[in-house]
Structures are given as structure tokens and as C-alpha cells.
Motif scaffolding. Structure first.
Motif, PDB file in Angstrom:
ATOM      1  N   VAL A 100     -21.783 -32.391  37.769  1.00  0.00           N
ATOM      2  CA  VAL A 100     -21.479 -32.474  39.189  1.00  0.00           C
ATOM      3  C   VAL A 100     -20.262 -33.561  39.135  1.00  0.00           C
ATOM      4  CG1 VAL A 100     -21.954 -33.178  41.865  1.00  0.00           C
ATOM      5  CG2 VAL A 100     -23.682 -32.187  40.033  1.00  0.00           C
ATOM      6  N   ARG A 101     -19.197 -33.027  39.593  1.00  0.00           N
ATOM      7  CA  ARG A 101     -17.636 -33.872  39.676  1.00  0.00           C
ATOM      8  C   ARG A 101     -17.953 -34.435  41.095  1.00  0.00           C
ATOM      9  NH1 ARG A 101     -12.051 -31.374  39.032  1.00  0.00           N
ATOM     10  NH2 ARG A 101     -12.535 -30.657  41.430  1.00  0.00           N
ATOM     11  N   THR A 102     -17.714 -35.703  40.978  1.00  0.00           N
ATOM     12  CA  THR A 102     -17.538 -36.501  42.256  1.00  0.00           C
ATOM     13  C   THR A 102     -16.464 -36.156  43.001  1.00  0.00           C
ATOM     14  OG1 THR A 102     -16.414 -38.318  41.170  1.00  0.00           O
ATOM     15  CG2 THR A 102     -18.890 -38.416  41.536  1.00  0.00           C
ATOM     16  N   LEU A 103     -16.054 -36.143  44.453  1.00  0.00           N
ATOM     17  CA  LEU A 103     -15.160 -35.862  45.313  1.00  0.00           C
ATOM     18  C   LEU A 103     -13.787 -36.232  44.680  1.00  0.00           C
ATOM     19  CD1 LEU A 103     -16.310 -37.001  48.799  1.00  0.00           C
ATOM     20  CD2 LEU A 103     -16.416 -34.737  47.831  1.00  0.00           C
ATOM     21  N   ASP A 104     -13.045 -34.929  44.691  1.00  0.00           N
ATOM     22  CA  ASP A 104     -11.861 -35.052  44.086  1.00  0.00           C
ATOM     23  C   ASP A 104     -11.010 -34.577  45.481  1.00  0.00           C
ATOM     24  OD1 ASP A 104      -9.484 -34.936  42.659  1.00  0.00           O
ATOM     25  OD2 ASP A 104      -9.759 -32.976  41.849  1.00  0.00           O
ATOM     26  N   VAL A 105     -10.583 -35.548  46.296  1.00  0.00           N
ATOM     27  CA  VAL A 105      -9.820 -35.282  47.383  1.00  0.00           C
ATOM     28  C   VAL A 105      -8.536 -35.965  46.971  1.00  0.00           C
ATOM     29  CG1 VAL A 105      -9.883 -35.730  49.622  1.00  0.00           C
ATOM     30  CG2 VAL A 105     -12.071 -35.592  48.734  1.00  0.00           C
ATOM     31  N   VAL A 156      -3.190 -41.318  46.010  1.00  0.00           N
ATOM     32  CA  VAL A 156      -4.451 -41.808  46.128  1.00  0.00           C
ATOM     33  C   VAL A 156      -5.469 -40.647  46.186  1.00  0.00           C
ATOM     34  CG1 VAL A 156      -5.968 -43.210  47.408  1.00  0.00           C
ATOM     35  CG2 VAL A 156      -3.697 -43.545  47.294  1.00  0.00           C
ATOM     36  N   ARG A 157      -5.696 -40.318  44.835  1.00  0.00           N
ATOM     37  CA  ARG A 157      -6.485 -38.761  44.610  1.00  0.00           C
ATOM     38  C   ARG A 157      -7.542 -39.061  43.857  1.00  0.00           C
ATOM     39  NH1 ARG A 157      -4.492 -33.704  41.010  1.00  0.00           N
ATOM     40  NH2 ARG A 157      -6.653 -32.812  41.469  1.00  0.00           N
ATOM     41  N   GLY A 158      -8.758 -38.203  43.905  1.00  0.00           N
ATOM     42  CA  GLY A 158      -9.878 -38.256  43.046  1.00  0.00           C
ATOM     43  C   GLY A 158     -10.740 -39.654  42.994  1.00  0.00           C
ATOM     44  N   ILE A 174     -15.917 -38.261  32.299  1.00  0.00           N
ATOM     45  CA  ILE A 174     -14.930 -38.271  32.713  1.00  0.00           C
ATOM     46  C   ILE A 174     -13.714 -36.943  32.537  1.00  0.00           C
ATOM     47  CG2 ILE A 174     -14.599 -40.718  32.986  1.00  0.00           C
ATOM     48  CD1 ILE A 174     -12.370 -40.560  30.929  1.00  0.00           C
ATOM     49  N   MET A 175     -13.223 -36.799  33.723  1.00  0.00           N
ATOM     50  CA  MET A 175     -12.317 -35.434  33.520  1.00  0.00           C
ATOM     51  C   MET A 175     -11.214 -36.076  32.689  1.00  0.00           C
ATOM     52  SD  MET A 175     -12.892 -32.746  35.859  1.00  0.00           S
ATOM     53  CE  MET A 175     -10.963 -32.023  35.596  1.00  0.00           C
ATOM     54  N   ILE A 176     -10.681 -35.480  31.834  1.00  0.00           N
ATOM     55  CA  ILE A 176      -9.301 -35.804  30.974  1.00  0.00           C
ATOM     56  C   ILE A 176      -8.255 -34.851  31.811  1.00  0.00           C
ATOM     57  CG2 ILE A 176      -8.144 -35.883  28.668  1.00  0.00           C
ATOM     58  CD1 ILE A 176     -10.277 -38.002  28.834  1.00  0.00           C
ATOM     59  N   GLU A 177      -7.628 -35.543  32.693  1.00  0.00           N
ATOM     60  CA  GLU A 177      -6.709 -34.385  33.150  1.00  0.00           C
ATOM     61  C   GLU A 177      -5.367 -35.190  33.456  1.00  0.00           C
ATOM     62  OE1 GLU A 177      -8.109 -32.959  36.959  1.00  0.00           O
ATOM     63  OE2 GLU A 177      -9.353 -34.694  37.310  1.00  0.00           O
ATOM     64  N   VAL A 178      -5.343 -36.615  33.224  1.00  0.00           N
ATOM     65  CA  VAL A 178      -4.143 -37.610  33.217  1.00  0.00           C
ATOM     66  C   VAL A 178      -3.829 -37.809  31.799  1.00  0.00           C
ATOM     67  CG1 VAL A 178      -3.294 -39.485  34.044  1.00  0.00           C
ATOM     68  CG2 VAL A 178      -4.959 -38.402  35.549  1.00  0.00           C
ATOM     69  N   ASN A 212      -5.554 -27.750  34.343  1.00  0.00           N
ATOM     70  CA  ASN A 212      -4.835 -27.692  35.460  1.00  0.00           C
ATOM     71  C   ASN A 212      -3.928 -28.922  35.663  1.00  0.00           C
ATOM     72  OD1 ASN A 212      -6.216 -25.420  35.434  1.00  0.00           O
ATOM     73  ND2 ASN A 212      -7.586 -25.966  37.214  1.00  0.00           N
ATOM     74  N   ASP A 213      -4.667 -30.136  35.736  1.00  0.00           N
ATOM     75  CA  ASP A 213      -3.840 -31.009  36.186  1.00  0.00           C
ATOM     76  C   ASP A 213      -3.116 -31.646  35.045  1.00  0.00           C
ATOM     77  OD1 ASP A 213      -4.003 -31.614  39.192  1.00  0.00           O
ATOM     78  OD2 ASP A 213      -6.006 -31.959  38.833  1.00  0.00           O
ATOM     79  N   LEU A 214      -3.773 -31.620  33.915  1.00  0.00           N
ATOM     80  CA  LEU A 214      -3.239 -32.122  32.693  1.00  0.00           C
ATOM     81  C   LEU A 214      -1.949 -31.376  32.321  1.00  0.00           C
ATOM     82  CD1 LEU A 214      -3.746 -34.081  30.458  1.00  0.00           C
ATOM     83  CD2 LEU A 214      -4.764 -32.348  29.200  1.00  0.00           C
ATOM     84  N   ASP A 263       4.849 -29.362  39.349  1.00  0.00           N
ATOM     85  CA  ASP A 263       3.840 -29.002  40.381  1.00  0.00           C
ATOM     86  C   ASP A 263       3.112 -27.841  39.997  1.00  0.00           C
ATOM     87  OD1 ASP A 263       2.366 -28.571  42.758  1.00  0.00           O
ATOM     88  OD2 ASP A 263       4.081 -29.499  43.921  1.00  0.00           O
ATOM     89  N   ARG A 264       1.822 -27.983  40.156  1.00  0.00           N
ATOM     90  CA  ARG A 264       0.826 -26.913  39.652  1.00  0.00           C
ATOM     91  C   ARG A 264       0.948 -25.684  40.808  1.00  0.00           C
ATOM     92  NH1 ARG A 264      -5.245 -29.144  39.595  1.00  0.00           N
ATOM     93  NH2 ARG A 264      -6.135 -27.037  40.335  1.00  0.00           N
ATOM     94  N   ASP A 265       1.416 -25.974  41.756  1.00  0.00           N
ATOM     95  CA  ASP A 265       1.555 -25.012  42.962  1.00  0.00           C
ATOM     96  C   ASP A 265       2.916 -24.592  43.055  1.00  0.00           C
ATOM     97  OD1 ASP A 265      -1.286 -24.786  43.235  1.00  0.00           O
ATOM     98  OD2 ASP A 265      -0.860 -26.621  44.913  1.00  0.00           O
TER      99      ASP A 265
END
Ligand code: PEP
Ligand code: MG
Length: 844
Positions: free
Chosen positions: A599-604, A625-627, A691-695, A717-719, A727-729
Motif C-alpha cells: 500500500v503506497r501512502t497518499l501521493d497527492v 509539496v508532493r507525496g 520507499i519508492m525510488i522515483e527521485v 514514471n517520475d524517475l 514533464d511526464r505529461d
């Protein structure tokens, strides 16, 4: 060279400011003509918002544009459909070519006459030359004529004439304009927009006069009328395609409904038209079919209503009816994705904030329809202005529910759409309701101008398994119904009138892909073991209980990523802890005690807002201020989530994962909060924490993180976006923001090395794991788990079974030395072709 200067635009009238999105005319509200503002006027003299030359004043006196010395062009348009008044009610006070000062009177109008005889008095002020602007006042509320409203950086524009011309001018055949009022603002805007899609220098000619076809103002200055004969000329590489497409657009009325006679009936596109229109992939796949244009009905809403009680009752009855219609659609939904969207729409209809705004307007005397449209429209504007892709997509949902209620209020029935077989639907924007109500036996795919890969339409398209492209140029709306097209969503291309060879190749590709899918599905429950016996976990990325169940049915070994922020999307209030606990427990039960649930905690934040976690808008939300950063700023939010997750500790092999971790201190603080919550619940054993490795920072410091975690999961995706600074989008960077880039792969390799040297496992849960082309590479880099999108589980498992780990390792080492994502893909393609051949030989 551009020389930016601050320029102020002043209010041309007194009145009430309204967001452009609320203007009940799509050409204005969609900003095809230009961005700007709308005033509901209380004064009757239109004044110059800037100093400059009157570049055009319509003979009918309802519109005027001014161009300043730097080329900034501002158009003012009094009322809607006022072109039909043929000059009655307007007095022009200036002439074309005249120099005017700021605040100088331009046009006087008889407000009563216009209000009674035209659709609306709403007046637009639009920056048609396209400079971005900032507001100098609040965006809504009262303004006085002459008050400074917008500040813009004027930029010396390169004129179209400076574009290198190549060859001789080509001319279209003469076209008789079918538009009842000639090319006034709206059709002119559509035409100019289409012309801008070509690189050629293009002109529109009327007798001896001609206008730059990419300039709205220049086209309007031609003062064309019904039955004028015009011609298009073009010079440049795509001149032939341009004159063909633009002449057809003129013939078809440039987006206006025009009487269809034999003379003006749209002709099918011919070979010289642009052959390919490009957008971005919203749902993968490719199909061949015929164009069916879908247009949203334009609803005529009167501004003023009866008594406030009557209008409130109308609105309440329409809302109730809409909610029950959505309930019926939910009950009949063919899949979870559909049902979820209708549930979200019901929530929007029950939103007290929207109702409150509508009631205030009704109490001011507005009709229920006007009030409801204004309430939904201003909220949609707010969503769009937050600079956040996902919230902007939710604005489309708001527009959808708004339209649903308006139709009920006005007694407008949805037109039944007669679809031919093999339809490829083309629209400016398809609403989720339109999409969900489609007969999917006849629809093969969608192609839209608006929408994005995260829109609900895209989600539905993926749920239906229909290929879809969004972000296409507006020219797509000029395609004639029945035109044969090949929609290649994988490439983001719509090929017009494809040749037989392309169609046959596509059909052969599809047949092969379907055969392969059947085979993979039949073998989905087999283990994911390489030929030389190395086992890898293939788990699922999920966002709901239904997806968890589906993942198990498709042979998933567990859940490698539960994106918890998606569980309660579209909620305006936080789910209670009990509700959260019951959701997590239901998913845990579906997996059972032998499988992993991560379960990943809120990634807002970033591209993922959550309505019940309000955040300040950020200039650069992906770097904001993300994740975990947000959760540590609001520790109670994280504590509550930990408590809810911990409630399913005994039901499954529970793992908790933190997103966007950059600093060791973030991990340590989060672990402390988790331990405290576990202690409070009397738990003796903590779930696994990873942890996610995305940074990139976390990947580079993986050797320091590894001793303090139980596992890593790499968010490619973020990495990728953070490593490549793309920008991913971003639609134009989509093809370069490629997770196969060696820089990203090197970070994966070093992360795996660091984790393994501390005895920790590493998964990949970004989209790279779902690409079967990447499977041998990730195995070769030593990844232990591939967490993939649910429908791809069988394919990824099958891909694992076709390779040898030893080969993959050798190839991965070679790949780490390559220069570009393109080279990496090429090596992998060659390897795939070779292994497919080997498997065929061995199967025979
Ligand atoms: C990722 O960044 O790769 C990832 C899996 O997280 P998300 O796509 O939810 O940001
Ligand atoms: Mg991520």
C-alpha cells in the motif's frame, strides 16, 4: 528579437466580470479566438482598452479590434450572435486605420435593443495575438470602464511574411461562402486556427483584397458576406495540403451550421490533404474505420427566471432526476471504471458548494439553468486555473454533469446517435457520459482535440479496450463523416485515407496480437520463470478492490502498488478511518495471507490533486509539496492512514510504501509515526516498510537508504521525468521522456546493486515494468518484482517465460553503455525478434 514590455489593458465597459468559460458560446469559451475576459455590461459605450490603430471595425458595428505598435491585437465583440442584427442598435464612432487613445469611445450601443434582439449582451475582450497576461484585479466581480484589468508582456511578433517562402503560390478553386453572415468572428477564428496548422504562408483573397489567413483580425477585416467568392493561396512546403484542407473548411462553413446544398456539400478528402494528424495516445491500439463527428448540443439558456422559489424547485427536481439517471447508468455499467465515474458524477451533483452558488444566483433573479451553468462553470474554471492536469480533467466531468442537468431543465432530449459499423468518433471533447453511453459494438476508437491521457474519457477508452488519441489539431473537426481513417493510437497518429497496404498491415498486426493475447491468457496462471529457472514476481498496480480481484484472476502474484490516492478521488471530504480500514481490509482479504499487498501512502500533489486535501497552487507542482512531503507537513493525515492500513495487518503480507522520498530524514520520521501508531494499536510486529525510488536523489543514495528499508520499488514514471527534466505529461516531449533512456537505466542498475548488497528486494512499479519490450532488460538488471497494470499481467509473465536470465544479464550490461533510448529500444527489439524465432522453432 522579442522585447518584452508591460502593457495594461483597461476595461472597455463597466459591468460584471465573468470567466470566459461561462460564455455560452464554444468558440469564445474554448479560447479558439484568444484568451481574455467577458463583461456583462452596465454601460453602453465601448472604449479602447489600449492605444493603437483600429485594425478592423465590423460594418455591423458589433465588433472592433485594435492593434498596438508592438503587434498586440485585442478584439472586442459586443453580445453573442449580434452579427445577425446587421448593424441595428450599434453606432460606430471610429473608422478602420484610425489611431485611438486608451479609453477613447469606439462603439455606442442600445443595450435594451441588443438585449431583446440578440442571444446575449455578454461582451468579450480577447487578446487575439496570443500574449499571455496576468490579472491586475480579481477575475470576477464589478469593474468600472477604464479600470486597468490585464497586464501583458507584449512581444514583437515575427510576421508571417518573414517565414521563408518556397516556390510559387498555389491557389484553391474559388469557394462561395455558405455562412449567412460571412466570416465573422467565430468562423474566422476556426479558419485562422486551421491555417495555423500549416507551415506555409497562406492568404485568403476576396476580389482585389487579401488577408493573412492565420490572422483572425485580418480575415474579419475582409468583411466577407454570404455568397462572397473567396480563394485560398499558399506558398511553402505544405501549400498543396493547406489550400485543399482550407478550401474544404470554407465550403463546410468553418464550424457554423450551413445549409447543405449540392454546391457546398463537403467533399471527401483527397490525396493531397494532410495525410496524418498527430496527437497523443490516450488508450493504446490501432484500428481502421470511418469518421463519425460528434458535436455536443449547444443549449440556449435564458438568463432571467421566475420567482426564486420556482427556480429553486426546478433545479432541485432536475438534480434529483439526474442523480437517479446516473444511478441507473451505474447499475447497468459494464465495468467498474464506468460505475466509478458515474458515482463520482453523482457526488458532484450532490455537492453543497455548487448548490449554494446556484442558489445565490437564483435569488438574484437568474433562471435555474443560468445559475446552475454559472455555478458549475466557475468551479470548472477554478479547477483549470490550478495548473494541475488531473484537476483540469475533472473540469470536463463538471461540464458533463452541468450539461446533463441543463438538458433536464430545458426538456432537451439527447439525440440518438445513429452509428455506422466501424465508427471512429471524432469530437472536440467527448464527455464521460457520451463515452459511456456508446454502443461499443460499433465504435472502434476515439480521436479528440481536447482531453488528456488522464481524462475519464481515456480511462473509459482503456476500460473498453478501444484505442484513443487526444490532443489532435482542430483540423480533425473538419473531416467529413465517412472518411476512412487509420487510428494508430500507439503512435498518436490519425492517418487519413490510408492506402491498402497500410490497412492490410494493420489488420495482420491485429490478428497476430489477438492470437498472442489468447495464448497468454490461457497460460496466465503459470509461474513467471525464465527458461533457465529464475523466478520473478509479477504483481499488479491497482487502485480499487475490483482491480485486485481482476489481478488475481489474471495470474497476479500479489499487489506491488496500491495507489491509495485513487481510492477516494472525487470526494470532497476525507473518508473516515473506518471506511479506509474497510477498503484496505477488503483488498487484503481478496489477496489472502500468502500474497504481498504493497500500500503506497497518499501521493497527492504534482499531477494528482485530491479534493479533500486542499493545497495551495504551486508554480511547479511536480517539484513542490508532493507525496511524502505533503504527508509530513500534515502528519495527522499520515497517522490516520497508517492506522487504517494497520487494521489489515493479519490478513495479508502487508507492506507500506512511501512515495517521493528524497531525504533519509523523511523515511525516519515516517517510520517513527508508523511505530507509534502500531504501538498504540498493540501490534507486536510491524508491516514491511519500503520507499519508492522515483527521485534521482534517492536512487543515487540507495546505498544509504537500503539498510533502513525492507524493500525498494522503482517508480520509473517520475524517475524518468526528474532524471531527464521532462514533464511526464508534456505532449511535445512525450516521445523523448522515455524510461528506456540509459540515464534512467543506470539509476535502476545502481539501486538494485545497493539493495541486493543489503539483502533487500527491488521492484519496478512504473510503466516501464508493463512494457514487455523492457522485461528482459529489467530481469537482466536484477529487478526482483515487476508490478504492472492489471490487463498486462499475462503478457509480462509470458515475456519472462521466453528468456534466459544469463542472456538478459549480458544484454543489460551492454545496454548500460548505450547513448540513447532509441538505441536501447533497437537492441531490445532485435533480442525480442530473435527470442520469438527461437520459441517458434522450439514449439514446432
Ligand atoms: C511512478 O512514478 O513510476 C509511479 C509508479 O508512481 P505514479 O505513477 O503514481 O506517480
Ligand atoms: Mg510516482
Amino acid at each position: 528579437m522579442a522585447t518584452p514590455q508591460q502593457l495594461q489593458l483597461h476595461a472597455p465597459l463597466s459591468g460584471v466580470l465573468m470567466p470566459l468559460d461561462l460564455v455560452p458560446d464554444r468558440v469564445f469559451s474554448s479560447r479558439i479566438i484568444g484568451d481574455g475576459l467577458c463583461i456583462d455590461p452596465t454601460s453602453t459605450t465601448l472604449c479602447a482598452p489600449l492605444a493603437g490603430v483600429v485594425s478592423n471595425v465590423q460594418a455591423s458595428g458589433h465588433a472592433v479590434s485594435i492593434t498596438d505598435e508592438n503587434g498586440v491585437q485585442v478584439l472586442m465583440h459586443i453580445g453573442l450572435d449580434t452579427v445577425n442584427l446587421a448593424g441595428k442598435g450599434f453606432t460606430r464612432l471610429v473608422e478602420e486605420g484610425q489611431q485611438v487613445a486608451v479609453g477613447q469611445s469606439l462603439i455606442e450601443f442600445d443595450a435594451d435593443f441588443v438585449a431583446l434582439n440578440a442571444r446575449s449582451l455578454l461582451t468579450l475582450m480577447l487578446v487575439v495575438s496570443g500574449e499571455p497576461f496576468t490579472w491586475l484585479t480579481a477575475e470576477t466581480g464589478w469593474v468600472d470602464s477604464g479600470q486597468p484589468l490585464l497586464g501583458l508582456n507584449s512581444v514583437e511578433l515575427t510576421t508571417d511574411e518573414s517565414v521563408a517562402k518556397e516556390g510559387e503560390a498555389l491557389f484553391s478553386k474559388p469557394v462561395t461562402l455558405p455562412n449567412p453572415n460571412g466570416l465573422h468572428a467565430r468562423p474566422a477564428a476556426v479558419f485562422a486556427q486551421a491555417a495555423k496548422g500549416f507551415s506555409a504562408s497562406i492568404h485568403l483573397h476576396k476580389q482585389q483584397e487579401s488577408a493573412n489567413a492565420k490572422s483572425l483580425v485580418a480575415i474579419m477585416a475582409l468583411q466577407t458576406v454570404h455568397d462572397d467568392v473567396v480563394q485560398v493561396s499558399a506558398v511553402g512546403p505544405d501549400a498543396e495540403a493547406a489550400i485543399k484542407a482550407l478550401a474544404e473548411l470554407l465550403t463546410a462553413g468553418c464550424g457554423e451550421t450551413v445549409p447543405v446544398t449540392a454546391d457546398v456539400a463537403p467533399q471527401p478528402l483527397e490525396a493531397s490533404s494532410p495525410k496524418v494528424l498527430r496527437g497523443v495516445c490516450a488508450s493504446a491500439g490501432s484500428v481502421f474505420g470511418q469518421v463519425v463527428q460528434i458535436a455536443e448540443q449547444v443549449l440556449d439558456v435564458s438568463e432571467w427566471g421566475e420567482s426564486s422559489r420556482v427556480e429553486r424547485d426546478h433545479l432541485s427536481a432536475a438534480l434529483t432526476e439526474a442523480i437517479s439517471a446516473l444511478q441507473q447508468m451505474r447499475d447497468n455499467a459494464t465495468g467498474d471504471a464506468q460505475a466509478e465515474i458515474f458515482r463520482a458524477h453523482q457526488e458532484l451533483l450532490e455537492d453543497p458548494g455548487l448548490l449554494e452558488v446556484a442558489h445565490v444566483l437564483i435569488d438574484e433573479g437568474k433562471s435555474a439553468g443560468f445559475a446552475w451553468r454559472a455555478a458549475t462553470g466557475s468551479t470548472a474554471t477554478l479547477f483549470k486555473s490550478l495548473g494541475n492536469a488531473l484537476l483540469a480533467e475533472r473540469a470536463a466531468d463538471l461540464a458533463d454533469v452541468s450539461q446533463r442537468v441543463l438538458k433536464l431543465l430545458l426538456g432537451v432530449r439527447d439525440r440518438e446517435l445513429e452509428l455506422p459499423e466501424g465508427a471512429i468518433l471524432i469530437a472536440e471533447q467527448l464527455t464521460p457520459s457520451q463515452t459511456a453511453g456508446l454502443d461499443t459494438r460499433k465504435v472502434l476508437g476515439f480521436a479528440t482535440v481536447g482531453g488528456g491521457a488522464t481524462s475519464h474519457v481515456a480511462i473509459l477508452a482503456r476500460a473498453f479496450g478501444l484505442p484513443a488519441i487526444c490532443g489532435l489539431p482542430v483540423q480533425v473537426l473538419a473531416l467529413v463523416n465517412g472518411t476512412q481513417v487509420l487510428l494508430d493510437a500507439d503512435k498518436g497518429e490519425l492517418q487519413l485515407d490510408p492506402d491498402l497496404a497500410a490497412i492490410e498491415e494493420l489488420q495482420a498486426r491485429r490478428a497476430l496480437a489477438q492470437q498472442r493475447q489468447r495464448h497468454e491468457l490461457a497460460q496466465a496462471s503459470l509461474a513467471a520463470c525464465t527458461r533457465d529457472g529464475h523466478h520473478v514476481e509479477v504483481t499488479a498496480n491497482i487502485a480499487s478492490l475490483a482491480e485486485a480481484e481482476q489481478a488475481m484472476a489474471l495470474g497476479g502474484a500479489g499487489v506491488g502498488l496500491l495507489r491509495s490516492e485513487f481510492l477516494y478521488l472525487d470526494r470532497h471530504h476525507a473518508p473516515s478511518q473506518d471506511e479506509q480500514a474497510s477498503t484496505y481490509s477488503a483488498i487484503a482479504r481478496a489477496l489472502g495471507p500468502a500474497r504481498n499487498l504493497v500500500v503506497r501512502t497518499l501521493d497527492v500533489g504534482g499531477d494528482k490533486p485530491l479534493a479533500y486535501v486542499p493545497m495551495d497552487s504551486e508554480t511547479n507542482p511536480f517539484l513542490g509539496v508532493r507525496g511524502i512531503r505533503l504527508c509530513l507537513e500534515r502528519p495527522q493525515l499520515l497517522r490516520d492512514q497508517f492506522k487504517a492500513i494497520l487494521s489489515c495487518a493479519g490478513l495479508t503480507r502487508l507492506h507500506i510504501m512511501l512515495p517521493m522520498v528524497t531525504q533519509l530524514s523523511e523515511l525516519r520520521v515516517a517510520r517513527q509515526l508508523l511505530e507509534e501508531e502500531a504501538l498504540a494499536l498493540g501490534l507486536t510486529e510491524l508491516p514491511k516498510l519500503g520507499i519508492m525510488i522515483e527521485v534521482p536523489a534517492a536512487a543515487l543514495m540507495a546505498d544509504l537508504f537500503a539498510p533502513e528499508v525492507d524493500f525498494f520499488s522503482i517508480g520509473t514514471n517520475d524517475l524518468t521525468q526528474y532524471t531527464l527534466a521532462m514533464d511526464r505529461d508534456h505532449p511535445r516531449l512525450a516521445s523523448q521522456a522515455d524510461s528506456f533512456h540509459p540515464a534512467v537505466l543506470r539509476l535502476i542498475a545502481s539501486t538494485v546493486k545497493a539493495a541486493h548488497s543489503h539483502g533487500k528486494w527491488v521492484g519496478v512499479c512504473g510503466a516501464l515494468a508493463s512494457e514487455t519490450l523492457a522485461t528482459p532488460l529489467l530481469l537482466g538488471l536484477g529487478v526482483d518484482e515487476l508490478s504492472v497494470s492489471v490487463p498486462l499481467i499475462p503478457a509480462v509473465k509470458a515475456a519472462v517465460r521466453t528468456v534466459d536470465l544469463a542472456d538478459c544479464q549480458a544484454m543489460a550490461q551492454q545496454i548500460l553503455g548505450l547513448e540513447s533510448a532509441g538505441q536501447v529500444r533497437e537492441v531490445l527489439r532485435l533480442y525480442r525478434d530473435a527470442t520469438v524465432e527461437t520459441s517458434l522453432v522450439m514449439e514446432n
